[in-house]
Scaffold this active site. Structure first.
Site, mmCIF file in Angstrom:
data_model
loop_
_atom_site.group_PDB
_atom_site.id
_atom_site.type_symbol
_atom_site.label_atom_id
_atom_site.label_comp_id
_atom_site.label_asym_id
_atom_site.label_seq_id
_atom_site.Cartn_x
_atom_site.Cartn_y
_atom_site.Cartn_z
ATOM 1 N N HIS A 513 64.320 71.324 23.323
ATOM 2 C CA HIS A 513 64.821 70.388 22.309
ATOM 3 C C HIS A 513 66.289 70.013 22.564
ATOM 4 O O HIS A 513 66.645 68.841 22.632
ATOM 5 C CB HIS A 513 64.672 71.045 20.934
ATOM 6 C CG HIS A 513 65.212 70.254 19.794
ATOM 7 N ND1 HIS A 513 64.411 69.518 18.956
ATOM 8 C CD2 HIS A 513 66.482 70.068 19.339
ATOM 9 C CE1 HIS A 513 65.156 68.922 18.051
ATOM 10 N NE2 HIS A 513 66.428 69.240 18.255
ATOM 11 N N GLU A 514 67.111 71.041 22.707
ATOM 12 C CA GLU A 514 68.544 70.760 22.857
ATOM 13 C C GLU A 514 68.862 70.023 24.152
ATOM 14 O O GLU A 514 69.732 69.156 24.186
ATOM 15 C CB GLU A 514 69.368 72.043 22.748
ATOM 16 C CG GLU A 514 69.303 72.707 21.376
ATOM 17 C CD GLU A 514 69.641 71.780 20.216
ATOM 18 O OE1 GLU A 514 70.402 70.815 20.420
ATOM 19 O OE2 GLU A 514 69.107 72.021 19.115
ATOM 20 N N HIS A 517 68.334 66.392 23.647
ATOM 21 C CA HIS A 517 69.546 65.719 23.160
ATOM 22 C C HIS A 517 70.518 65.542 24.330
ATOM 23 O O HIS A 517 71.192 64.524 24.455
ATOM 24 C CB HIS A 517 70.265 66.584 22.115
ATOM 25 C CG HIS A 517 69.633 66.603 20.763
ATOM 26 N ND1 HIS A 517 69.334 65.474 20.054
ATOM 27 C CD2 HIS A 517 69.285 67.653 19.972
ATOM 28 C CE1 HIS A 517 68.818 65.834 18.873
ATOM 29 N NE2 HIS A 517 68.772 67.142 18.805
ATOM 30 N N HIS A 520 69.777 62.638 26.383
ATOM 31 C CA HIS A 520 70.104 61.407 25.648
ATOM 32 C C HIS A 520 71.584 61.059 25.890
ATOM 33 O O HIS A 520 71.955 59.905 26.038
ATOM 34 C CB HIS A 520 69.830 61.628 24.152
ATOM 35 C CG HIS A 520 69.684 60.381 23.344
ATOM 36 N ND1 HIS A 520 69.605 60.411 21.975
ATOM 37 C CD2 HIS A 520 69.629 59.066 23.679
ATOM 38 C CE1 HIS A 520 69.479 59.174 21.518
ATOM 39 N NE2 HIS A 520 69.497 58.341 22.528
HETATM 40 ZN ZN LIG Z 1 68.170 68.385 17.293
#
Ligand SMILES: [Zn+2]
Length: 727
Positions: A513-514, A517, A520
């Protein structure tokens, strides 16, 4: 669900970061305000303060070995001063407003302030100390006033409005038009169209808001120490592993309680230790320490919560809105509070029904185990673990042996992103970091092009805020020629020296998940700093991160990393199947505690300015009851006094955003699986249309470019085990 934080402060902004649940607070990603280069700071300061000049390290990565705490305040002060001089020059330029002399100039302004903000706010979250906390408190009102001085400048707004009105005739590219629209909206929302009298009122509210939110966070930080549970005997810790007991003994010693054991309280209502502790009295103590935090003494957050809700309503009223939620949601994908209440409300019946079934199974298990009491919140996870074992025969400790930290990172997370995007992570031990536990990497594209610097800060330690998040030390921009320097922060308990760190499957997905990011930020490929990377609406920002979570369970990926830490044997197929089957376990509880918090957040911010200060406990109980989510054994994931997302600032009327983003993520992942799954073509489509564009176009446009259509909720319901197939 994961959380994030985005704190915008300002027209120029503090940007944000994203993060994960169980975590939480607000991180600020700082940003954009930039400066032109003529800032010649006072000579003697420049020579001694490394923050005054661009770092000479690759991509301007901060030189942590040179930066000392005493450098921050002077750099902030000089940074604000330079920034204001630049902004005033832009605002009072005798030439008519042009895109170049106004917006491009604003994008380039505030260079020093951006640099110091990013370094400081990152360290304040991941590596805090008393000095940094003091600086933070001192800065809060100053930074709020600085933002207002820009956002409420009438000459500057007149220039922006002028450009906004003729934006389609200026023959600009689409990203530049988008930049005008983003600036115009930001200024209007900050109060640029108000009368002088109203502006004065807004300024006062903003200053009070910054002080209260800062106090709210500092109280919680202080509480972390105050509420740690001290245990006298080892016997009471029955259920914890030997290494957890050793860690608790070490923590007690460090806190001055040698010979005892210290259980620290993590930031959600629910506490991980509750799944393991057999001693019911101790479970109750741990739960109560968590649930009642910040409700007494000097760190009582209740008066702050009541005033913050009222203050936001007053601010919304000045800006012409019924309440803070209406104001906040207008700038999001969701657009209106009703859209959020509808989305959450439509799921309540199914979620409550699932939760009641889970509660019945747990009550039955309590009886089977010889208990004669009614299920309480501190019993849920302990007995749920027995139900899980009976149903799935799954031993979490056995599973963890296949999730050794380094293997998960390299053969799981990095491997997946190599297969999807062709990228590689190369260790850069030569780059300085801010703590010995932090590792630096350089990110390379498939063709060998260097893309970014990435810091991995995965282990829990004192001074680090709870939870997990991503942030940037340097943002990407073709205008300024900067490449991204990004960090991921988590709180994985580190094994004692010499032993391997084994992580839970939950932490495995958070690592994916991290870094979602992170990509991104690191794949950002835009011209203007304001539109880069994760600077998107907060109900979109969790989409790229949540999208990457499910790869952790993809057969090809799991075969590559889930190997026994001692023998290297792959995880047995049967055990793996159990792990996957058990993912739908407890989904009623998980979803309900999240939705309760999201609804509570929406209710606080649906108050009108005319209503009196609320009694926090009574308000909370009434809000949960109103929506039919007041199950005694399932309290909200956060209560108001420690609900940093909602009260601390970044996610006020925005906690729903995790579920909104998850709808996009589940739909996107299901679509990619239909297109052949783990392969470069899929990664390229996603990277080009979602990850690299930042906020340079409206989010739904990006989504449709990637997917060919708008998302539906089918994939989300299936992902959560609330539905079995698409209609
Ligand atoms: Zn998050």
């Amino acid at each position: 669900m994961r959380k994030t934080l985005i704190a915008t402060a300002v027209g120029t902004v503090l940007a944000l970061t994203a993060c994960s649940d169980n975590t939480a607070p607000q991180q600020t990603d700082t940003t954009q305000t930039q400066t032109q280069q003529d800032a010649a700071p006072v000579a003697d300061v420049t020579t001694t303060n490394p923050l005054f000049v661009k770092s000479m390290l690759q991509y301007e990565a901060p030189n942590f070995t040179e930066i000392k705490d005493e450098h921050f305040l002077p750099a902030f002060e000089e940074g604000m001063k330079q920034h204001m001089t630049e902004v005033q020059a832009i605002a009072s330029n005798p030439e008519p407003a042009t895109f170049e002399n106004t917006l491009v100039a604003l994008e380039k302004s505030g260079e020093l302030l951006t640099r110091v903000s990013r370094v400081f706010y990152n360290l304040a979250g991941s590596d805090s100390n008393p000095e940094r906390r003091k600086i933070q408190s001192e800065l809060a009102p100053k930074m709020a006033a600085h933002s207002d001085n820009i956002n409420l400048n009438p000459q500057l707004f007149a220039r922006i409005k002028n450009l906004y009105q003729q934006r389609n005739e200026l023959k600009l590219d689409s990203e530049s038009v988008r930049l005008i629209e983003v600036y115009y909206e930001r200024f209007v929302r900050a109060g640029a169209q108000l009368t002088e009298e109203q502006k004065t009122a807004i300024r006062a509210l903003n200053e009070e808001h910054s002080k209260l939110t800062n106090q709210f966070s500092q109280n919680l930080l202080a509480e972390t120490k105050n509420i740690a549970v001290i245990v006298d005997t080892k016997e009471e810790l029955d259920g914890l592993s030997d290494s957890q007991i050793t860690a608790a003994a070490n923590a007690a010693k460090e806190a001055g309680h040698e010979g005892k054991y210290l259980l620290s309280i993590t930031n959600t209502t629910r506490q991980p230790a509750l799944a393991q502790l057999s001693n019911r009295e101790l479970r109750k103590r741990v739960w109560e320490a968590s649930a009642n935090r910040a409700q007494s003494g000097e760190t009582d957050n209740r008066p702050l919560v009541a005033r913050l809700a009222q203050l936001r309503a007053e601010r919304a009223k000045l800006l012409g809105y019924d309440n803070w939620a209406s104001y906040g949601l207008e700038a999001q994908m969701a657009k209106t509070p009703q859209a959020v209440f509808d989305m959450l409300g439509s799921m309540v019946p199914a979620v409550v029904a699932n939760t009641n079934q889970e509660a019945a199974a747990i009550q039955e298990m309590i009886k089977q185990k010889g208990g004669d009491f009614e299920l309480q919140p501190w019993d849920w996870e302990y007995y749920a673990e027995f139900v899980r074992q009976a149903k799935f025969d799954l031993d979490e400790n056995e599973v963890k042996q296949y999730f050794e930290f380094n293997r998960v990172l390299k053969d799981g997370v990095f491997f997946t992103f190599n297969r999807l995007y062709g990228i590689t992570f190369k260790p850069r031990p030569d780059l300085p970091t801010y703590h010995p536990d932090v590792d630096a990497y350089e990110l390379f594209d498939a063709d060998g092009t260097s893309l970014a610097i990435f810091y991995a800060d995965y282990f829990a330690r004192e001074g680090k805020r709870g939870g997990a998040w991503m942030s940037s030390f340097v943002g990407q921009s073709h205008l300024t020629g900067q490449k991204p320097v990004v960090v991921n922060v988590m709180n994985i308990p580190k094994a004692p020296q010499g032993q391997p760190t084994l992580v839970s499957y939950d932490n495995v997905t958070t690592m994916f998940h991290e870094l979602g990011h992170g990509l991104h930020g690191m794949f950002s490929d835009v011209k203007y700093p304001t539109l880069a990377g994760t600077s998107v609406s907060r109900d979109f920002v969790e989409f790229p991160s949540t999208f990457e979570e499910d790869w952790a369970a993809h057969p090809e990926v799991i075969a590559n990393y889930a190997k026994h830490y001692e023998t290297g044997e792959p995880i047995p197929a049967e055990l793996l199947q159990k792990v996957m089957n058990s993912r739908s376990f407890n989904q009623g509880f998980d979803t309900l505690e999240y939705m309760s918090a999201a609804l509570l957040d929406m209710e606080w911010h649906s108050l009108s300015a005319d209503e009196p200060l609320q009694d926090v406990n009574a308000f909370e109980a009434a809000a949960l009851k109103k929506h039919g989510v007041d199950l005694a054994a399932v309290p909200p994931r956060y209560k108001s006094t420690f609900f940093s997302h909602s009260m601390g600032g970044g996610y006020s009327a925005g906690y729903y955003a995790y579920m909104w983003s998850e709808i996009l993520a589940a739909d996107a992942y299901a679509y990619v699986q239909q297109q052949g799954g783990l392969k470069l073509e899929n990664g390229q489509n996603y990277r080009k249309n979602i990850l690299s564009v930042g906020n340079s176009r409206p989010p739904m446009e990006s989504y449709k470019a990637f997917r060919g259509q708008e998302p539906t909720t089918d994939a989300l319901l299936i992902r959560r085990g609330l539905k079995t197939k698409v209609d």
